[in-house]
Write a protein that holds these residues in place. Structure first.
Motif, mmCIF file in Angstrom:
data_model
loop_
_atom_site.group_PDB
_atom_site.id
_atom_site.type_symbol
_atom_site.label_atom_id
_atom_site.label_comp_id
_atom_site.label_asym_id
_atom_site.label_seq_id
_atom_site.Cartn_x
_atom_site.Cartn_y
_atom_site.Cartn_z
ATOM 1 N N SER A 136 0.835 -1.208 0.000
ATOM 2 C CA SER A 136 0.000 0.000 0.000
ATOM 3 C C SER A 136 0.860 1.246 0.000
ATOM 4 O O SER A 136 0.598 2.194 -0.741
ATOM 5 C CB SER A 136 -0.904 0.023 1.238
ATOM 6 O OG SER A 136 -2.060 -0.716 0.998
ATOM 7 N N LEU A 187 -4.461 9.680 0.021
ATOM 8 C CA LEU A 187 -5.664 9.049 0.569
ATOM 9 C C LEU A 187 -6.440 8.300 -0.496
ATOM 10 O O LEU A 187 -6.878 7.172 -0.294
ATOM 11 C CB LEU A 187 -6.569 10.104 1.204
ATOM 12 C CG LEU A 187 -6.222 10.546 2.620
ATOM 13 C CD1 LEU A 187 -7.184 11.616 3.073
ATOM 14 C CD2 LEU A 187 -6.274 9.361 3.571
ATOM 15 N N TYR A 217 -4.567 5.190 -1.520
ATOM 16 C CA TYR A 217 -4.529 4.208 -0.430
ATOM 17 C C TYR A 217 -5.888 3.544 -0.239
ATOM 18 O O TYR A 217 -5.982 2.339 0.014
ATOM 19 C CB TYR A 217 -4.119 4.942 0.844
ATOM 20 C CG TYR A 217 -3.884 4.076 2.053
ATOM 21 C CD1 TYR A 217 -2.646 3.488 2.280
ATOM 22 C CD2 TYR A 217 -4.894 3.863 2.989
ATOM 23 C CE1 TYR A 217 -2.424 2.709 3.398
ATOM 24 C CE2 TYR A 217 -4.677 3.088 4.107
ATOM 25 C CZ TYR A 217 -3.440 2.514 4.305
ATOM 26 O OH TYR A 217 -3.227 1.739 5.403
ATOM 27 N N ASN A 218 -6.956 4.305 -0.360
ATOM 28 C CA ASN A 218 -8.291 3.793 -0.075
ATOM 29 C C ASN A 218 -8.970 3.149 -1.269
ATOM 30 O O ASN A 218 -10.029 2.553 -1.126
ATOM 31 C CB ASN A 218 -9.188 4.931 0.428
ATOM 32 C CG ASN A 218 -8.807 5.371 1.820
ATOM 33 O OD1 ASN A 218 -8.157 4.633 2.542
ATOM 34 N ND2 ASN A 218 -9.197 6.572 2.189
ATOM 35 N N THR A 248 -6.245 -2.483 1.620
ATOM 36 C CA THR A 248 -7.643 -2.463 1.222
ATOM 37 C C THR A 248 -8.091 -3.819 0.680
ATOM 38 O O THR A 248 -9.173 -4.303 1.000
ATOM 39 C CB THR A 248 -7.854 -1.402 0.124
ATOM 40 O OG1 THR A 248 -6.919 -0.369 0.310
ATOM 41 C CG2 THR A 248 -9.223 -0.868 0.155
ATOM 42 N N ILE A 306 -4.495 5.427 9.874
ATOM 43 C CA ILE A 306 -5.108 6.553 9.172
ATOM 44 C C ILE A 306 -5.632 7.574 10.183
ATOM 45 O O ILE A 306 -5.482 8.775 10.005
ATOM 46 C CB ILE A 306 -6.275 6.052 8.286
ATOM 47 C CG1 ILE A 306 -5.729 5.228 7.130
ATOM 48 C CG2 ILE A 306 -7.117 7.196 7.782
ATOM 49 C CD1 ILE A 306 -5.184 6.055 6.009
ATOM 50 N N ILE A 316 -11.332 7.585 5.904
ATOM 51 C CA ILE A 316 -11.168 6.139 6.070
ATOM 52 C C ILE A 316 -11.626 5.423 4.817
ATOM 53 O O ILE A 316 -12.575 5.848 4.167
ATOM 54 C CB ILE A 316 -11.985 5.678 7.279
ATOM 55 C CG1 ILE A 316 -11.347 6.266 8.524
ATOM 56 C CG2 ILE A 316 -12.042 4.176 7.370
ATOM 57 C CD1 ILE A 316 -12.033 5.880 9.744
ATOM 58 N N SER A 317 -10.944 4.337 4.470
ATOM 59 C CA SER A 317 -11.315 3.645 3.247
ATOM 60 C C SER A 317 -12.715 3.081 3.372
ATOM 61 O O SER A 317 -13.109 2.558 4.422
ATOM 62 C CB SER A 317 -10.330 2.529 2.946
ATOM 63 O OG SER A 317 -10.543 1.448 3.810
ATOM 64 N N ASP A 351 -17.225 1.097 -3.546
ATOM 65 C CA ASP A 351 -16.612 0.260 -2.505
ATOM 66 C C ASP A 351 -17.588 -0.215 -1.430
ATOM 67 O O ASP A 351 -17.674 -1.403 -1.147
ATOM 68 C CB ASP A 351 -15.462 0.998 -1.815
ATOM 69 C CG ASP A 351 -14.502 1.644 -2.790
ATOM 70 O OD1 ASP A 351 -14.969 2.035 -3.877
ATOM 71 O OD2 ASP A 351 -13.329 1.770 -2.476
#
Lengths: 305, 296
Positions: A96, A233, A236-237, A255, A283, B118-119, B234
């Motif tokens: 990541s 971000l 990464y997400n 993820t 995070i 946040i993911s 997602d």
């Protein structure tokens, strides 16, 4: 004499208190109640998942609201041991970070150069180039991903069964996807910088490139920080692009690992909770450290949803 | 710029070409290829087309007769509507309330914005635990504190819409909240003072002064909400990956992904992607017309 001044003070004191009381109107009380309620909805789920990641798995479904204090019969670190034992979490973090840091660095450099050129030079087709950038913000990744995949398979990057190639295959489209947003934010900022400083540097013998790296980039630091944070971000997400290119176990990112845990953990809710905590906590820390930049940046970059 | 430094155009190539090249190769070219793909026959992700479809518009024919595509479109439209009403609506209410107070505004900003960084994958997992049928957080709360006799199946056909939409709404309220609060801070105090002299206070002030002055900010929010709704992937993918229950919960994004990966119908997946783009352009154009920005 003394008694009079004392009386004055004692008269003043309650009136100030009363004024403070009067300022607390019914409207303000309602405001605080509603605002605190929404704050509770954003904090409580994270608190809940953290306490339950330390609870024995069977207990979660029966009693998930009490705190499993260390030392009590409910407290356990099993969920974390299992998460680290069954999934290669350090490797996922490594992947990541490689992806997100590379994307961030390349986006900053390319978008910075482009925005600088567009802000300072006059040339034929400038308007066209500018509208091209705006238009590319409208392309969702859904409509470019399949041709990109095919192209990268032809180049030998995607599906090559070599981890570093797959990482590059993910990085390239992510860079392209973040460029237009970055250019628009940086363009606005660089345009607002005074040209005079660049001119005097030029008279002192600086080349245009030196001006860019030594003067423009440092002066535009806040907007570069914004762009960096958001590129990081988003990269990464992002689940969609990553799941196209990274399929092998040693290629997994954080993820993707979560995605796998979601489908493999079955009824092991303790494992799920610990996985969520492992991803959210780093995070959360970064967010609290950088939160002023992040929030400011989001409003500057309100162009992207 | 008339500055003498920028008269020589030589370095310009070096500034513009790298980024343009990237965009050409990874955005513009694939975008056009994707449209071409939607007319061809492709059975394997990453392989070449095996010729044109017969008739060439076959995929679009299929699209119109595909009941699942209908469901996906309907759900996406619902999502868009819910985004406008709840995300922007809640954010507006919270923003107006925060404008009312002095102590703690920074705290609320920080906390509300938190879910956005946040993911969505982690949030999807979190919400799977919250909405779990057998002993999830919500069911435990309902039984324990409200005395409900039975658990609710949050993912059945009566509840799936709420379960799918609520987390998305929840995640993005903070985003619009921050934009609206910035807009509110830009309204000058003098206007409020003048209004107070004229007797406008409280709700009257909100109705006749704050809201009209916030119009441009709100229209930006609406357009962002509309285009954002089309990109949602997602969270629903983690929570409702195969369209459970019974193909009812598809969105255009998740359906496109499933066509490419699960059903291996790559050209049809490209067709859905084309529809997503067309929808995005058309709807945001309409929104631009309706909520036109006004200069004061």
């Amino acid at each position: 004499m003394e008694s009079i001044s004392a009386k004055k003070v004692s008269e003043k004191q309650p009136s100030r208190f009363k004024r403070a009381l009067r300022r607390i109107t019914a409207g303000k009380v309602v405001s605080y109640i509603v605002l605190s309620f929404w704050a509770l909805t954003t904090i409580y789920p994270f608190y809940w998942v953290i306490i339950n990641s330390f609870r024995y798995r069977g207990q979660i479904r029966r009693d998930s609201f009490s705190i499993p204090w260390p030392g009590s019969e409910y407290f356990t670190l099993d969920n974390y041991e299992l998460a680290f034992g069954r999934f290669n979490i350090p490797n996922a973090y490594k992947n990541s970070l490689i992806i997100s840091i590379t994307v961030t660095v390349v986006v900053i450099i390319l978008a910075g150069l482009f925005a600088y050129g567009l802000a300072r030079y006059n040339f034929k087709g400038k308007k066209f180039v500018h509208s091209l950038v705006i238009a590319s913000m409208m392309f969702p990744v859904f409509c470019t991903i399949i041709p990109i995949y095919k192209m990268e398979v032809a180049w030998g990057l995607a599906s090559s069964r070599e981890a570093y190639k797959s990482l590059i295959a993910t990085i390239l489209p992510q860079i392209a996807g973040n460029l237009s947003f970055a250019i628009i934010v940086l363009l606005g900022f660089i345009k607002s910088l005074p040209v005079e400083i660049e001119e005097s540097a030029y008279l002192d013998g600086c080349s245009v490139f030196k001006i860019f790296f030594r003067i423009v980039m440092p002066m535009a630091r806040p907007s570069f920080a914004t762009v960096a944070i958001f590129s990081f971000l988003w990269s990464y997400n992002d689940l969609f692009t990553q799941s196209f290119f990274l399929r092998l176990p040693n290629e997994k990112t954080v993820t993707l690992l979560l995605n796998d845990i979601n489908s493999q953990a079955g009824t092991n809710y303790g494992l799920m909770a610990s996985a969520v905590v492992l991803v959210v906590i780093p995070i959360l820390i970064v967010y609290i450290l950088l939160q002023k930049n992040i929030i400011k940046g989001m409003t500057v970059g309100a162009v992207k949803g | 710029m008339n500055s003498t430094i920028y008269k020589k155009k030589g370095p310009l190539v070096f500034f513009l070409i790298p980024a343009l090249l990237f965009m050409a190769v990874f955005l513009f070219y694939p975008f056009i290829m994707n449209i071409a793909n939607s007319f061809q026959r492709i059975t394997q992700l990453g392989s070449s087309a095996q010729g044109m479809n017969d008739p060439w518009y076959a995929n679009y024919q299929k699209l119109f007769n595909d009941p699942i595509m209908g469901t996906a479109l309907k759900n996406t439209m619902l999502l868009m509507l819910a985004t406008i009403v709840f995300e922007v609506g809640f954010a507006l209410i919270l923003g107006l309330l925060v404008d009312n107070i002095k102590v703690g505004t920074q705290f609320f900003r920080t906390v509300y914005f938190f879910p956005i960084v946040i993911s969505a994958t982690a949030l999807g997992l979190l919400f799977n635990l919250i909405f779990l049928y057998n002993g999830g957080m919500l069911n435990q709360m309902l039984v324990k504190f409200l005395g409900l006799s039975d658990y609710i199946d949050w993912k059945d056909s009566n509840h799936f819409l709420f379960t799918m939409l609520a987390p998305i709404m929840w995640q993005y309220v903070g985003f619009y909240f921050v934009i609206i609060v910035t807009g509110l801070n830009n309204i000058s105090g003098e206007i409020y003072e003048a209004a107070a002299i004229d007797g406008a206070q409280g709700l009257k002030r909100t109705r006749y002064i704050t809201l009209p002055l916030l119009r441009n900010v709100l229209s930006t929010c609406l357009i962002l909400a509309i285009t954002g709704a089309l990109k949602v992937f997602d969270l629903p993918w983690i929570m409702f990956s195969t369209g459970i229950p019974l193909d009812e919960s598809w969105l255009t994004g998740t359906y496109m992904y499933a066509q490419a990966f699960v059903f291996k119908d790559v050209d049809y997946s490209s067709t859905i992607a084309v529809v997503i783009v067309v929808l995005g352009v058309v709807i945001s154009q309409i929104a631009n017309r309706v909520f036109k920005e006004v200069d004061y």
